[in-house]
Design a protein around this motif. Structure first.
Motif, PDB file in Angstrom:
ATOM      1  N   CYS A  90      44.460  42.171  34.521  1.00 58.96           N
ATOM      2  CA  CYS A  90      44.137  43.176  33.886  1.00 58.96           C
ATOM      3  C   CYS A  90      43.316  44.214  34.738  1.00 58.96           C
ATOM      4  N   GLU A  91      42.046  43.266  35.155  1.00 59.65           N
ATOM      5  CA  GLU A  91      41.340  44.852  36.085  1.00 59.65           C
ATOM      6  C   GLU A  91      40.849  43.662  36.706  1.00 59.65           C
ATOM      7  N   VAL A  92      39.759  43.852  37.870  1.00 60.59           N
ATOM      8  CA  VAL A  92      39.893  42.954  38.600  1.00 60.59           C
ATOM      9  C   VAL A  92      38.191  44.419  39.734  1.00 60.59           C
ATOM     10  N   TRP A  93      36.808  43.548  39.648  1.00 55.35           N
ATOM     11  CA  TRP A  93      35.249  44.389  40.760  1.00 55.35           C
ATOM     12  C   TRP A  93      35.366  43.328  41.940  1.00 55.35           C
ATOM     13  N   VAL A  94      34.123  43.923  42.559  1.00 59.05           N
ATOM     14  CA  VAL A  94      33.665  42.832  43.610  1.00 59.05           C
ATOM     15  C   VAL A  94      32.263  42.297  42.842  1.00 59.05           C
ATOM     16  N   GLY A 149      49.181  45.217  52.279  1.00 59.42           N
ATOM     17  CA  GLY A 149      48.477  43.575  51.157  1.00 59.42           C
ATOM     18  C   GLY A 149      48.449  43.438  50.060  1.00 59.42           C
ATOM     19  N   SER A 150      47.538  42.086  50.167  1.00 56.59           N
ATOM     20  CA  SER A 150      47.335  41.767  48.545  1.00 56.59           C
ATOM     21  C   SER A 150      46.754  42.916  47.977  1.00 56.59           C
ATOM     22  N   LEU A 151      47.107  43.534  46.771  1.00 56.91           N
ATOM     23  CA  LEU A 151      47.069  44.988  45.952  1.00 56.91           C
ATOM     24  C   LEU A 151      45.772  44.086  45.699  1.00 56.91           C
ATOM     25  N   TYR A 152      45.453  43.005  44.813  1.00 60.74           N
ATOM     26  CA  TYR A 152      43.721  43.130  44.524  1.00 60.74           C
ATOM     27  C   TYR A 152      43.124  42.234  45.265  1.00 60.74           C
ATOM     28  N   THR A 153      43.089  41.688  46.386  1.00 62.65           N
ATOM     29  CA  THR A 153      42.553  40.842  46.992  1.00 62.65           C
ATOM     30  C   THR A 153      42.199  41.547  48.552  1.00 62.65           C
ATOM     31  N   SER A 154      43.462  42.241  48.953  1.00 61.43           N
ATOM     32  CA  SER A 154      43.251  43.635  50.012  1.00 61.43           C
ATOM     33  C   SER A 154      42.488  44.335  50.135  1.00 61.43           C
ATOM     34  N   MET A 155      43.781  45.205  48.780  1.00 61.68           N
ATOM     35  CA  MET A 155      43.708  46.717  49.608  1.00 61.68           C
ATOM     36  C   MET A 155      41.899  47.305  48.224  1.00 61.68           C
ATOM     37  N   LEU A 156      42.452  46.609  47.050  1.00 58.46           N
ATOM     38  CA  LEU A 156      41.357  47.331  46.424  1.00 58.46           C
ATOM     39  C   LEU A 156      39.992  47.293  46.427  1.00 58.46           C
ATOM     40  N   PRO A 202      31.019  51.110  46.243  1.00 54.92           N
ATOM     41  CA  PRO A 202      31.156  52.264  45.811  1.00 54.92           C
ATOM     42  C   PRO A 202      30.775  53.413  47.133  1.00 54.92           C
ATOM     43  N   GLU A 203      30.124  52.194  48.122  1.00 53.52           N
ATOM     44  CA  GLU A 203      29.636  53.550  49.054  1.00 53.52           C
ATOM     45  C   GLU A 203      30.830  53.886  49.616  1.00 53.52           C
ATOM     46  N   MET A 204      31.415  52.612  50.592  1.00 55.36           N
ATOM     47  CA  MET A 204      33.070  53.075  50.731  1.00 55.36           C
ATOM     48  C   MET A 204      33.992  54.230  50.018  1.00 55.36           C
ATOM     49  N   HIS A 205      34.269  53.741  48.784  1.00 59.51           N
ATOM     50  CA  HIS A 205      34.777  54.570  48.179  1.00 59.51           C
ATOM     51  C   HIS A 205      34.637  56.050  47.779  1.00 59.51           C
ATOM     52  N   LYS A 206      33.204  56.269  47.808  1.00 56.53           N
ATOM     53  CA  LYS A 206      32.567  57.626  48.080  1.00 56.53           C
ATOM     54  C   LYS A 206      32.946  58.352  49.226  1.00 56.53           C
ATOM     55  N   HIS A 220      52.538  48.939  41.624  1.00 56.83           N
ATOM     56  CA  HIS A 220      50.945  49.326  42.132  1.00 56.83           C
ATOM     57  C   HIS A 220      50.188  50.518  42.083  1.00 56.83           C
ATOM     58  N   LEU A 221      50.783  51.642  42.162  1.00 57.92           N
ATOM     59  CA  LEU A 221      50.162  52.747  42.638  1.00 57.92           C
ATOM     60  C   LEU A 221      49.397  53.023  40.824  1.00 57.92           C
ATOM     61  N   ARG A 222      49.965  52.660  39.689  1.00 64.13           N
ATOM     62  CA  ARG A 222      48.920  53.056  39.220  1.00 64.13           C
ATOM     63  C   ARG A 222      47.978  51.917  38.761  1.00 64.13           C
ATOM     64  N   VAL A 223      47.548  50.925  39.491  1.00 58.60           N
ATOM     65  CA  VAL A 223      46.988  49.835  39.412  1.00 58.60           C
ATOM     66  C   VAL A 223      45.785  50.801  40.624  1.00 58.60           C
ATOM     67  N   LEU A 224      46.123  50.838  41.488  1.00 61.11           N
ATOM     68  CA  LEU A 224      45.671  51.802  42.339  1.00 61.11           C
ATOM     69  C   LEU A 224      44.987  53.103  41.665  1.00 61.11           C
ATOM     70  N   ALA A 225      45.656  53.932  40.556  1.00 62.38           N
ATOM     71  CA  ALA A 225      44.778  54.585  40.459  1.00 62.38           C
ATOM     72  C   ALA A 225      43.780  54.593  39.183  1.00 62.38           C
ATOM     73  N   ARG A 226      43.555  53.522  38.501  1.00 67.57           N
ATOM     74  CA  ARG A 226      43.197  53.172  37.608  1.00 67.57           C
ATOM     75  C   ARG A 226      41.665  52.327  38.239  1.00 67.57           C
ATOM     76  N   HIS A 227      42.216  51.683  39.293  1.00 69.58           N
ATOM     77  CA  HIS A 227      40.789  50.656  39.640  1.00 69.58           C
ATOM     78  C   HIS A 227      39.736  52.183  40.400  1.00 69.58           C
ATOM     79  N   ALA A 228      40.911  53.342  41.298  1.00 71.38           N
ATOM     80  CA  ALA A 228      39.664  54.062  42.298  1.00 71.38           C
ATOM     81  C   ALA A 228      39.885  55.519  41.487  1.00 71.38           C
ATOM     82  N   PRO A 229      38.736  55.711  40.566  1.00 73.70           N
ATOM     83  CA  PRO A 229      39.071  56.834  40.058  1.00 73.70           C
ATOM     84  C   PRO A 229      38.526  57.777  41.196  1.00 73.70           C
ATOM     85  N   GLY A 230      39.265  59.405  41.462  1.00 73.26           N
ATOM     86  CA  GLY A 230      38.887  60.147  42.494  1.00 73.26           C
ATOM     87  C   GLY A 230      39.779  59.768  43.356  1.00 73.26           C
TER      88      GLY A 230
END
Length: 449
Positions: A203-207, A233-240, A246-250, A280-290
């Motif tokens: 449902c959700e993944v974080w570090v 690559g693996s969506l939850y464990t390699s890409m996300l 946070p710093e790399m996301h920014k 896959h794209l919608r998982v990415l969008a939900r986990h990476a705002p902006g």
């Protein structure tokens, strides 16, 4: 050609010498396309076999290449070294070095040694030699980045390999469906291996830690890049994970570079089994705002509904680029030659005018030398694949971005759906669209280290 003191960054090397080293050494994958002197500055994100495939393709197009590798692995040799020595997990870093290693006999010999695993049932069994060397180098010089630079010189790496963070990270997921008595009840699953192989629905993944230090040289490479490549690559464990630091996301979302997302050819048993490409794209969008993307690259044989995928790509501000990229002999694997041709087709569409949004990539935009005729078997290009090999299929008109002064770039957040602008994570908030039934063409497990 072994690296000099510039640690593999080709921008300081003599172009003629670099070209001679590439074209004259047996085993080099082919000519580098003409983009300035050394090709575009590209940063590729990921881990394991997916990142290795991307690097094998990109090294054909540019010398200005940086791999940023996830550091959440807790299984196999990497997990043992992490637990015993407190080292960064070296397996994915080793594979990236091997993918960029030089073609000369010295580099090949060292690369083969780095990839060799100890056999038997003793304490060294299962360890890759390169994993031990990287761990020892990091302990010796006191820095994972310095250790990678030394290893890169030993392997004659063309480009640079950097960790996402110099701190180890743990991948944590909220997973539903693990309790037979209450399938909707969420459970916490910790660790890359456990998340990748879970029998439930993520449902959700974080570090953790929540704000690990991003590798400063990796952030600098992103800021200087022309293109950022996410996946495969693996969506939850390699890409996300790259977008969960946070710093790399920014840095990624604020960079002037264009962003290209490469979709997997197959869904992964456990992690994304049954997902459609658009899920896959919608998982990415939900986990990476902006996050916005310029191009989504997919193989047409792995896309059951191109219109649905184009619509999902448009939600990220991207156009869909369809091109045959799978290896005919291994349908779940990207072919480096075909993937390089697909990358070059996209790069060519933006090369003349960095603010242009190409409606299509014409056949002549893909240089003949990028795809030798004998390297493209007939079965790699189904009849329903457009002759141009690449078709950007959506009517979306995302805000132009790219190199240039900040004053010439307008915000790409304006006009995005609210869920792409939200600032926080909401654990357990829904699924990533409706995954839908598994497609028989996309359910094999993708190999991963």
């Amino acid at each position: 050609m072994p690296n000099s003191a510039d640690h593999g960054r080709a921008d300081d090397r003599d172009p003629a010498a670099a070209a001679a080293g590439r074209d004259g050494a047996a085993g080099w994958p082919g000519p580098v396309s003409a983009w300035a002197d050394h090709g575009p500055a590209v940063v590729a994100f990921g881990g394991g076999h997916g990142l290795a495939a991307s690097l094998a393709a990109l090294r054909r197009l540019t010398d200005r290449l940086t791999a940023v590798v996830t550091v959440g692995d807790d299984g196999g040799s990497s997990g043992r070294l992490r637990a015993e020595l407190g080292a960064l997990p070296p397996g994915d870093l080793r594979m990236a070095l091997a993918a960029l290693a030089g073609p000369d006999p010295w580099s090949r010999s060292w690369t083969e040694l780095f990839q060799r695993r100890f056999e038997g049932d003793g304490p060294l069994a299962g360890h890759a030699v390169g994993n031990l060397v990287l761990a020892a180098l990091a302990e010796h010089v006191g820095s994972p980045v310095a250790a990678l630079e030394l290893a890169a010189q030993l392997l004659g790496v063309h480009g640079r390999v950097l960790p996402l963070s110099e701190d180890g990270i743990d991948i944590v997921a909220e997973v539903a469906g693990l309790d037979p008595a209450d399938p909707a009840a969420p459970r916490l699953v910790r660790g890359q291996v456990a998340v990748a192989s879970t029998a439930g629905a993520v449902c959700e993944v974080w570090v953790e830690p929540a704000e690990p230090r991003a590798c400063a040289p990796a952030c600098a490479a992103v800021e200087a890049a022309d293109w950022l490549i996410l996946g495969p690559g693996s969506l939850y464990t390699s890409m996300l994970p790259h977008l969960l630091v946070p710093e790399m996301h920014k840095t990624i979302t604020g960079a002037a570079a264009r962003r290209l997302l490469v979709l997997n050819l197959v869904a992964q048993a456990g992690e994304t089994e049954g997902f459609t490409p658009e899920a896959h794209l919608r998982v990415l969008a939900r986990h990476a705002p902006g996050l916005t993307v310029d191009v989504v690259l997919a193989d047409p044989a792995a896309v059951p509904d191109p219109a649905e995928l184009a619509a999902a790509a448009a939600e990220l501000g991207a156009r869909l680029h369809l091109a045959p990229v799978r290896a005919p002999e291994a349908p779940g694997t990207h072919d480096p030659v075909l993937l390089a041709a697909a990358f070059e087709g996209v790069f060519a569409a933006y090369r003349e005018d960095p603010f242009a949004l190409a409606e299509a990539v014409p056949a002549e935009a893909v240089p003949a030398e990028a795809v030798p005729a004998e390297a493209v078997p007939a079965e790699a290009a189904p009849a329903d694949v457009p002759a141009a090999r690449a078709n950007l299929t959506t009517d979306s008109s995302p805000t132009p971005r790219g190199p240039g002064p900040a004053a010439q770039r307008t915000s790409w957040i304006t006009g995005l759906p609210d869920r792409l602008r939200r600032s926080g994570r909401t654990p357990g908030a829904g699924s990533a669209g409706t995954p839908g039934p598994p497609d028989p063409r996309v359910t094999a497990r993708d190999p991963k280290e």
